[in-house]
Write a protein that holds these residues in place. Structure first.
Motif, PDB file in Angstrom:
ATOM      1  N   LEU A 303       0.848  -1.191   0.000  1.00  0.00           N
ATOM      2  CA  LEU A 303       0.000   0.000   0.000  1.00  0.00           C
ATOM      3  C   LEU A 303       0.881   1.237   0.000  1.00  0.00           C
ATOM      4  O   LEU A 303       1.733   1.399   0.874  1.00  0.00           O
ATOM      5  CB  LEU A 303      -0.917   0.004   1.227  1.00  0.00           C
ATOM      6  CG  LEU A 303      -1.909   1.170   1.329  1.00  0.00           C
ATOM      7  CD1 LEU A 303      -2.994   1.047   0.262  1.00  0.00           C
ATOM      8  CD2 LEU A 303      -2.541   1.229   2.725  1.00  0.00           C
ATOM      9  N   ILE A 304       0.689   2.102  -0.991  1.00  0.00           N
ATOM     10  CA  ILE A 304       1.424   3.364  -1.073  1.00  0.00           C
ATOM     11  C   ILE A 304       0.523   4.463  -0.533  1.00  0.00           C
ATOM     12  O   ILE A 304      -0.629   4.608  -0.957  1.00  0.00           O
ATOM     13  CB  ILE A 304       1.838   3.665  -2.527  1.00  0.00           C
ATOM     14  CG1 ILE A 304       2.727   2.536  -3.067  1.00  0.00           C
ATOM     15  CG2 ILE A 304       2.571   4.993  -2.618  1.00  0.00           C
ATOM     16  CD1 ILE A 304       3.093   2.692  -4.533  1.00  0.00           C
ATOM     17  N   THR A 305       1.028   5.238   0.438  1.00  0.00           N
ATOM     18  CA  THR A 305       0.222   6.259   1.101  1.00  0.00           C
ATOM     19  C   THR A 305       0.959   7.583   1.138  1.00  0.00           C
ATOM     20  O   THR A 305       2.165   7.658   0.913  1.00  0.00           O
ATOM     21  CB  THR A 305      -0.128   5.848   2.544  1.00  0.00           C
ATOM     22  OG1 THR A 305       1.047   5.949   3.371  1.00  0.00           O
ATOM     23  CG2 THR A 305      -0.660   4.422   2.605  1.00  0.00           C
ATOM     24  N   ALA A 306       0.197   8.634   1.447  1.00  0.00           N
ATOM     25  CA  ALA A 306       0.785   9.960   1.629  1.00  0.00           C
ATOM     26  C   ALA A 306      -0.042  10.728   2.646  1.00  0.00           C
ATOM     27  O   ALA A 306      -1.198  10.391   2.912  1.00  0.00           O
ATOM     28  CB  ALA A 306       0.844  10.720   0.298  1.00  0.00           C
ATOM     29  N   HIS A 307       0.577  11.753   3.210  1.00  0.00           N
ATOM     30  CA  HIS A 307      -0.078  12.717   4.096  1.00  0.00           C
ATOM     31  C   HIS A 307      -0.305  12.170   5.508  1.00  0.00           C
ATOM     32  O   HIS A 307       0.150  12.764   6.484  1.00  0.00           O
ATOM     33  CB  HIS A 307      -1.404  13.203   3.509  1.00  0.00           C
ATOM     34  CG  HIS A 307      -1.326  13.624   2.081  1.00  0.00           C
ATOM     35  ND1 HIS A 307      -0.405  14.540   1.625  1.00  0.00           N
ATOM     36  CD2 HIS A 307      -2.030  13.235   0.993  1.00  0.00           C
ATOM     37  CE1 HIS A 307      -0.546  14.705   0.318  1.00  0.00           C
ATOM     38  NE2 HIS A 307      -1.522  13.916  -0.092  1.00  0.00           N
ATOM     39  N   THR A 308      -1.015  11.066   5.648  1.00  0.00           N
ATOM     40  CA  THR A 308      -1.290  10.486   6.961  1.00  0.00           C
ATOM     41  C   THR A 308      -1.056   8.981   6.895  1.00  0.00           C
ATOM     42  O   THR A 308      -1.513   8.328   5.958  1.00  0.00           O
ATOM     43  CB  THR A 308      -2.744  10.758   7.401  1.00  0.00           C
ATOM     44  OG1 THR A 308      -2.956  12.162   7.431  1.00  0.00           O
ATOM     45  CG2 THR A 308      -2.995  10.186   8.788  1.00  0.00           C
ATOM     46  N   ALA A 309      -0.362   8.455   7.899  1.00  0.00           N
ATOM     47  CA  ALA A 309      -0.037   7.025   7.890  1.00  0.00           C
ATOM     48  C   ALA A 309      -1.234   6.193   8.321  1.00  0.00           C
ATOM     49  O   ALA A 309      -2.014   6.597   9.192  1.00  0.00           O
ATOM     50  CB  ALA A 309       1.143   6.750   8.811  1.00  0.00           C
ATOM     51  N   PRO A 310      -1.414   5.007   7.745  1.00  0.00           N
ATOM     52  CA  PRO A 310      -2.441   4.083   8.230  1.00  0.00           C
ATOM     53  C   PRO A 310      -1.997   3.432   9.534  1.00  0.00           C
ATOM     54  O   PRO A 310      -0.871   3.641   9.990  1.00  0.00           O
ATOM     55  CB  PRO A 310      -2.537   3.056   7.099  1.00  0.00           C
ATOM     56  CG  PRO A 310      -1.158   3.024   6.530  1.00  0.00           C
ATOM     57  CD  PRO A 310      -0.637   4.435   6.627  1.00  0.00           C
ATOM     58  N   GLN A 311      -2.884   2.637  10.117  1.00  0.00           N
ATOM     59  CA  GLN A 311      -2.531   1.862  11.295  1.00  0.00           C
ATOM     60  C   GLN A 311      -1.954   0.525  10.835  1.00  0.00           C
ATOM     61  O   GLN A 311      -2.619  -0.213  10.119  1.00  0.00           O
ATOM     62  CB  GLN A 311      -3.771   1.617  12.160  1.00  0.00           C
ATOM     63  CG  GLN A 311      -4.478   2.869  12.625  1.00  0.00           C
ATOM     64  CD  GLN A 311      -5.814   2.575  13.289  1.00  0.00           C
ATOM     65  OE1 GLN A 311      -6.196   1.420  13.469  1.00  0.00           O
ATOM     66  NE2 GLN A 311      -6.540   3.618  13.640  1.00  0.00           N
ATOM     67  N   LEU A 312      -0.733   0.238  11.230  1.00  0.00           N
ATOM     68  CA  LEU A 312      -0.101  -1.028  10.857  1.00  0.00           C
ATOM     69  C   LEU A 312      -0.256  -1.985  12.029  1.00  0.00           C
ATOM     70  O   LEU A 312       0.307  -1.774  13.105  1.00  0.00           O
ATOM     71  CB  LEU A 312       1.376  -0.807  10.534  1.00  0.00           C
ATOM     72  CG  LEU A 312       2.126  -2.019   9.970  1.00  0.00           C
ATOM     73  CD1 LEU A 312       1.563  -2.395   8.607  1.00  0.00           C
ATOM     74  CD2 LEU A 312       3.614  -1.721   9.867  1.00  0.00           C
ATOM     75  N   SER A 313      -1.042  -3.051  11.833  1.00  0.00           N
ATOM     76  CA  SER A 313      -1.357  -3.927  12.961  1.00  0.00           C
ATOM     77  C   SER A 313      -1.638  -5.340  12.489  1.00  0.00           C
ATOM     78  O   SER A 313      -2.143  -5.559  11.379  1.00  0.00           O
ATOM     79  CB  SER A 313      -2.569  -3.386  13.718  1.00  0.00           C
ATOM     80  OG  SER A 313      -2.943  -4.251  14.773  1.00  0.00           O
TER      81      SER A 313
END
Length: 431
Positions: A303-313
């Motif tokens: 998953l490529i993201t920007a601005h705000t990080a997701p929750q990695l769990s």
């Protein structure tokens, strides 16, 4: 420029969903001549005097033979004011999974009831599923009003009962509308009916054309599940490496810094390719190929993201709508498909079960049965980058799959409470 409304139909079997959709297509002149000819021929073969408009939607042979809908049928139509993508979903209890599919991206749902029967068990079940999925607005279409003599009192009783049930699920009254109509004869579907002089509200189409809806905000955090790594290795592109997929949320520009999950590597977007050329930026819903500044180890499922990080769990607390005949019990080993990544998982605990008929919950149930909704805890073999479902439908949802045969067992929503709608999901009309 016209905007787009995504909507879904739901309701009990034989309440007239397909006929209603056919009526909308027919009366908005969204039917091709050859399609209409085929419907006339099929209707004549059945001995009908006029066209059976449900056949415009019920495309499968088995559906036509039985007169029911057993699959999700997507239809597209438009008026001068708005474009529509409509998912017609099944009414049978055993096909509730299709209702989940059709409503998963809907901004509004039309829930039909037969005026002779009123609100039934399946009506309440579908309302709970729609609330669970966060569909912001509901329309109760009280269909076959002609079969009760266009009686105002019958309509009023049904509308009040439904409003009470929907508000108990968390819907504010401003998100609800009930309309008396006859899909067969066209009363109050597109044109206002002289048979219901007591009805002063909008026709169904008038409401669909004017209802304010919330669209995916362009400033939402950028989310891009990688579907495929493109490396052509041709003389024209000896060093090309692109990452193909569809933007699930938000947007990104050339030059923006991004992060690749689950590894957390940071890099920068240096190009956004499409079959029609390069773009300076891209928004939600567009399928593109991203080019990155660094040569990273990125594969399908990242998953490529920007601005705000997701929750990695690797520990998920989620709400499940269980869609399989075999019940779910604690300790079940399954596959979880999140975006484009599929991992092994175990359901460690059932924390609550929701009764959509009584609108009550029971703690720590022994199992979840077919079409039941419950809260669970899931441990995955690998950490997943997730968002709460209320913030992002695409990265906040997942499928539970049978590892033995690949069957879909459940739809899961990360962090979603048992059915209750957040008022922030609504858009209020202007003054």
């Amino acid at each position: 420029m016209t905007d787009l409304l995504r909507l879904a139909t739901a309701g009990s079997v034989d309440d007239g969903k397909s006929t209603l959709v056919g009526r909308l297509l027919y009366d908005t002149k969204s039917v091709l001549a050859d399609q209409l000819d085929a419907v006339h021929r099929a209707s004549a073969d059945r001995g009908l005097a006029g066209p059976d408009l449900s056949l415009l939607v019920d495309g499968l042979r088995s559906e036509r033979e039985q007169g029911i809908t057993i699959d999700v049928a997507y239809r597209y139509f438009a008026t001068a004011r708005r474009k529509f993508v409509l998912a017609d979903t099944p009414g049978h209890v055993q096909y509730t999974r299709n209702t989940v599919t059709g409503a998963s991206t809907a901004q509004l749902a039309i829930l039909l009831v037969d005026a002779r029967k009123g609100v039934v068990e399946q009506t309440r079940r579908h309302a709970a599923v729609l609330a669970l999925l966060g569909v912001p607005r509901l329309v109760l279409a009280v269909n076959k009003i002609d079969l009760v003599g266009y009686d105002e009192q019958t309509f009023t009783v049904i509308a009040k009962e439904f409003t009470a049930h929907a508000t108990a699920l968390g819907y504010p009254e401003r998100a609800l509308l009930s309309v008396p109509l006859s899909a067969l004869h066209g009363d109050n579907v597109v044109d206002r009916s002289a048979n219901t002089p007591w009805w002063s509200g909008p026709t169904l189409l008038e409401h669909l054309e004017t209802v304010p809806v919330k669209v995916d905000p362009h400033d939402a955090p950028f989310r891009f599940p990688v579907q495929y790594v493109i490396r052509p290795r041709t003389p024209e592109h000896p060093d090309y490496r692109g990452y193909a997929g569809q933007v699930a949320a938000g947007g990104v520009r050339e030059g923006d810094e991004v992060t690749v999950w689950p590894g957390g590597q940071r890099t920068r977007v240096v190009g956004i390719d499409t079959p029609h050329g390069r773009l300076p930026e891209v928004r939600s819903g567009r399928s593109v190929t991203l080019l990155l500044a660094d040569d990273l180890d990125i594969t399908r499922g990242d998953l490529i993201t920007a601005h705000t990080a997701p929750q990695l769990s690797d520990e998920l607390s989620a709400t499940l709508c269980w869609l399989a005949e075999k019940p779910l019990r604690p300790g079940a080993r399954v596959l979880v498909k999140h975006g484009t990544r599929t991992v092994q998982a175990i359901v460690t605990e059932l924390t609550a079960r929701f009764d959509e008929q009584k609108l009550s919950t029971s703690d720590t149930p022994e199992q979840l049965g077919l079409n039941e909704i419950g809260r669970v805890r899931v441990r995955t073999a690998e950490p997943l980058p997730v968002d709460p479902y209320r913030l992002n439908r695409r990265t906040g949802s997942f499928l539970v799959i049978d590892a033995a045969n690949g069957d879909t067992l459940a739809a899961g929503l990360v962090g979603a409470p048992l059915p209750v709608l957040d008022a922030d999901d609504l858009v209020s009309p202007g003054p």
